[in-house]
Design an enzyme around this catalytic site. Structure first.
Site, PDB file in Angstrom:
ATOM      1  N   TRP A 168      65.570  37.551  66.369  1.00 37.08           N
ATOM      2  CA  TRP A 168      65.773  37.640  67.818  1.00 37.08           C
ATOM      3  C   TRP A 168      67.082  36.940  68.186  1.00 37.08           C
ATOM      4  O   TRP A 168      67.366  35.828  67.709  1.00 37.08           O
ATOM      5  CB  TRP A 168      64.573  36.975  68.508  1.00 37.08           C
ATOM      6  CG  TRP A 168      64.617  36.964  69.997  1.00 37.08           C
ATOM      7  CD1 TRP A 168      64.919  38.004  70.829  1.00 37.08           C
ATOM      8  CD2 TRP A 168      64.328  35.846  70.848  1.00 37.08           C
ATOM      9  NE1 TRP A 168      64.825  37.597  72.148  1.00 37.08           N
ATOM     10  CE2 TRP A 168      64.469  36.282  72.181  1.00 37.08           C
ATOM     11  CE3 TRP A 168      63.944  34.529  70.614  1.00 37.08           C
ATOM     12  CZ2 TRP A 168      64.254  35.446  73.266  1.00 37.08           C
ATOM     13  CZ3 TRP A 168      63.730  33.688  71.682  1.00 37.08           C
ATOM     14  CH2 TRP A 168      63.881  34.151  72.999  1.00 37.08           C
ATOM     15  N   ASP A 175      57.001  31.554  65.165  1.00 40.00           N
ATOM     16  CA  ASP A 175      57.219  32.065  66.510  1.00 40.00           C
ATOM     17  C   ASP A 175      56.197  33.172  66.725  1.00 40.00           C
ATOM     18  O   ASP A 175      56.283  34.235  66.100  1.00 40.00           O
ATOM     19  CB  ASP A 175      58.650  32.600  66.643  1.00 40.00           C
ATOM     20  CG  ASP A 175      58.974  33.024  68.076  1.00 40.00           C
ATOM     21  OD1 ASP A 175      58.057  33.001  68.932  1.00 40.00           O
ATOM     22  OD2 ASP A 175      60.139  33.386  68.346  1.00 40.00           O
ATOM     23  N   LYS A 229      53.939  38.782  76.521  1.00 40.69           N
ATOM     24  CA  LYS A 229      53.579  40.144  76.130  1.00 40.69           C
ATOM     25  C   LYS A 229      52.074  40.374  76.201  1.00 40.69           C
ATOM     26  O   LYS A 229      51.606  41.331  76.805  1.00 40.69           O
ATOM     27  CB  LYS A 229      54.074  40.441  74.707  1.00 40.69           C
ATOM     28  CG  LYS A 229      55.526  40.061  74.420  1.00 40.69           C
ATOM     29  CD  LYS A 229      56.521  40.847  75.241  1.00 40.69           C
ATOM     30  CE  LYS A 229      57.943  40.680  74.801  1.00 40.69           C
ATOM     31  NZ  LYS A 229      58.561  39.396  74.963  1.00 40.69           N
TER      32      LYS A 229
END
Length: 415
Positions: free
Chosen positions: A144, A225, A261
Site C-alpha cells: 500500500w 496490517d 471496509k
C-alpha cells in the site's frame, strides 16, 4: 490622513518558497475523475465499497447501532481515555485473535483505539522506534502506497522484501523466503493479514506456516496490517487465520485493525492497535508507553465510530446480521471478478486473465502497465492507479462490459 499600519506592505508571503506538492497517487485518481464530465466515466481507484448501482453503502446494522446510540439519553460527549473505548478495545482484540485466544484470556494483549488502520500503523511504528531494539521494518514489494511514508515518519528505516511476481501475477514465494531469511535477526516485518493491497495475492495457509517458522527462527517481529477481516473471503475467522497462527505459538506480534471496509465506517476512522506480549505485566507496561505516544499526537480518539463497533460486536443478533451483510459485500466482489474474467475471455483478450479470479479482496492487480492505464483513462474515461490496480468494488454488472472493452483495446493497441 495617516496611512494604515499595513499600507505599502507588499512583501512576498513567508510561504512563497513552497512548491506545490504532487497529488496523492491514490486520492489523486478521484480528483481527476471528479473533473471529467464524461457520462461513461468509471472510478476504479478508490478503495471503498460500492453497491451494484455504484453508490456508497451504509450497512443496515450500522444504522441500527447508530439509532440505538442516538436514543440512549445517558450517552455524553466526554473525552475518552487516551487508549479509547474499553469495550471497543476488548472486543476488537477478540475479533482478530479469537474469543478463545490464550493471549486474550491471559491478559497478554494490550489494545488501544486509534484513527483507523493508518493511525494504528503510525502509533505502532512510533512505539517501536522508541522501544524496540531493531529500527528496520521490511515491507512487501509492492505494498500500500502509504506504508513507506507512515513508517519512515514514525522513525523506522524501511526496506522491502520480494512479494509479487509479475510473470505469474502471483506470489514470489521463493523470493519472499530468501529476503526474510537474509533480514537481520530481530527486524520488524510488515505482513498483510489477508487480501494483500494492491496485488490481491495472499500466501496459502501452508505458505503462511513456512513464513511463521522462518520468522520465529530468526526472531523477526511480525506487524500485521488487517484492513479486510471478513471482507476478503466473507469469513471473519478464515481471514484472521494467519494472525492467529502467529499468536498461537506464544510469540509476540503487533496487529493494526481497521473497520473502514468490513463495517463501511470509512469516514469514522475507527481502528485498533493490539500488541501481543509474553506476559500480562509486559503488556501493561507496553500500554503505559503507548499512552505516551498517543497523548502528544491526538490526545485521545473519537467516540462515535468506536461506539458503533462496540454496539454491534457485543449484541449477538446485531453481530450475526453484520456477518450476513459482510458476506454479501464479499460475495458481490467475488462475483465481479468472475464477470470480468468471463467478459475478457468472451472477447478473446490476449493473455491469461485467471489471476483476476485467483486474487482475493477488494483489489485486482491487472498486470496493465502505466501506458495502458493512461490509454484507458484517455479513451474510455476509466480511472485507476498507474500501477494497474483496480478496485473490484467499484465495478457493477453494467460497467463490466465497458471495462472489458477498455482492457481489450489497451492490451491489443498499447504494448
Amino acid at each position: 490622513m495617516s496611512a494604515s499600519p499595513t499600507s505599502g506592505f507588499h512583501a512576498d508571503s513567508v510561504f512563497a518558497h513552497i512548491d506545490r506538492a504532487p497529488e496523492d497517487p491514490i486520492l489523486g485518481v478521484t480528483v481527476a475523475y471528479n473533473k471529467d464530465p464524461s457520462p461513461i466515466k468509471l472510478n476504479l481507484g478508490v478503495g471503498a465499497y460500492r453497491t451494484e448501482e455504484g453508490k456508497p453503502l451504509v450497512l443496515n446494522v450500522v444504522r441500527q447501532a447508530e439509532q440505538q446510540l442516538v436514543n440512549d439519553r445517558s450517552r455524553v460527549k466526554e473525552y475518552l481515555p487516551i487508549v479509547g473505548l474499553a469495550d471497543f478495545n476488548k472486543l476488537s482484540a477478540k475479533l482478530i485473535l479469537g474469543a478463545d485466544s490464550p493471549a486474550v484470556q491471559e491478559n497478554r494483549v494490550t489494545t488501544v483505539q486509534c484513527l483507523s488502520g493508518t493511525g494504528s500503523l503510525r502509533v505502532g511504528g512510533e512505539f517501536l522506534a522508541r522501544h524496540y531494539h531493531q529500527r528496520t521494518i521490511y515491507i512487501p514489494l509492492p505494498t500500500w502506497g502509504n506504508h513507506p511514508k507512515v513508517f519512515t515518519l514514525a522513525g523506522l528505516s524501511v526496506k522491502t522484501y520480494r512479494y509479487y511476481d509479475p510473470a505469474t501475477r502471483g506470489l514470489n514465494f521463493q523470493g519472499l523466503l530468501e529476503d526474510l531469511g537474509s533480514a537481520p535477526s530481530g527486524a520488524i516485518v510488515l505482513l498483510h493479514a489477508c487480501a494483500h493491497n494492491p496485488t490481491g495475492v495472499d500466501p496459502t495457509i501452508q505458505q503462511w506456516e513456512q513464513i511463521r517458522q522462518l520468522m520465529r527462527s530468526k526472531s523477526l517481529l511480525p506487524f500485521f496490517d488487517s484492513a479486510y477481516q471478513g471482507f476478503a473471503s466473507g469469513s471473519l475467522d478464515a481471514d484472521a487465520q494467519p494472525v492467529r497462527m502467529f499468536v498461537a505459538d506464544g510469540g509476540e506480534c503487533l496487529v493494526a485493525q481497521s473497520y473502514a471496509k468490513n463495517m463501511g465506517l470509512y469516514g469514522e476512522r475507527v481502528g485498533a492497535l493490539s500488541i501481543v506480549c509474553k506476559t500480562a505485566d509486559v503488556a501493561s507496561r507496553v500500554e503505559s508507553q503507548l499512552k505516551l505516544v498517543i497523548r502528544p499526537m491526538y490526545s485521545n480518539p473519537p467516540i462515535h465510530g468506536a461506539s458503533i463497533v462496540a454496539t454491534i460486536l457485543k449484541d449477538r443478533d446485531m453481530y450475526n446480521e453484520w456477518t450476513i451483510e459482510l458476506k454479501a459485500m464479499a460475495d458481490r466482489i467475488i462475483s465481479m471478478r468472475q464477470k470480468l474474467f468471463d467478459a475478457l475471455r468472451a472477447r478473446g483478450t490476449p493473455g491469461d486473465w485467471s489471476h483476476i479470479i485467483k486474487q482475493i479482496g477488494m483489489f485486482t492487480f491487472t498486470g496493465l502497465n502505466s501506458e495502458q492505464v493512461a490509454f484507458m483513462t484517455k479513451e474510455y474515461h476509466i480511472y485507476m492507479t498507474s500501477d494497474g490496480r483496480i478496485s473490484m468494488a467499484g465495478l457493477s454488472s453494467k460497467t463490466v462490459p465497458h471495462l472489458a472493452d477498455a482492457i481489450h483495446a489497451a492490451v491489443t493497441r498499447v504494448v
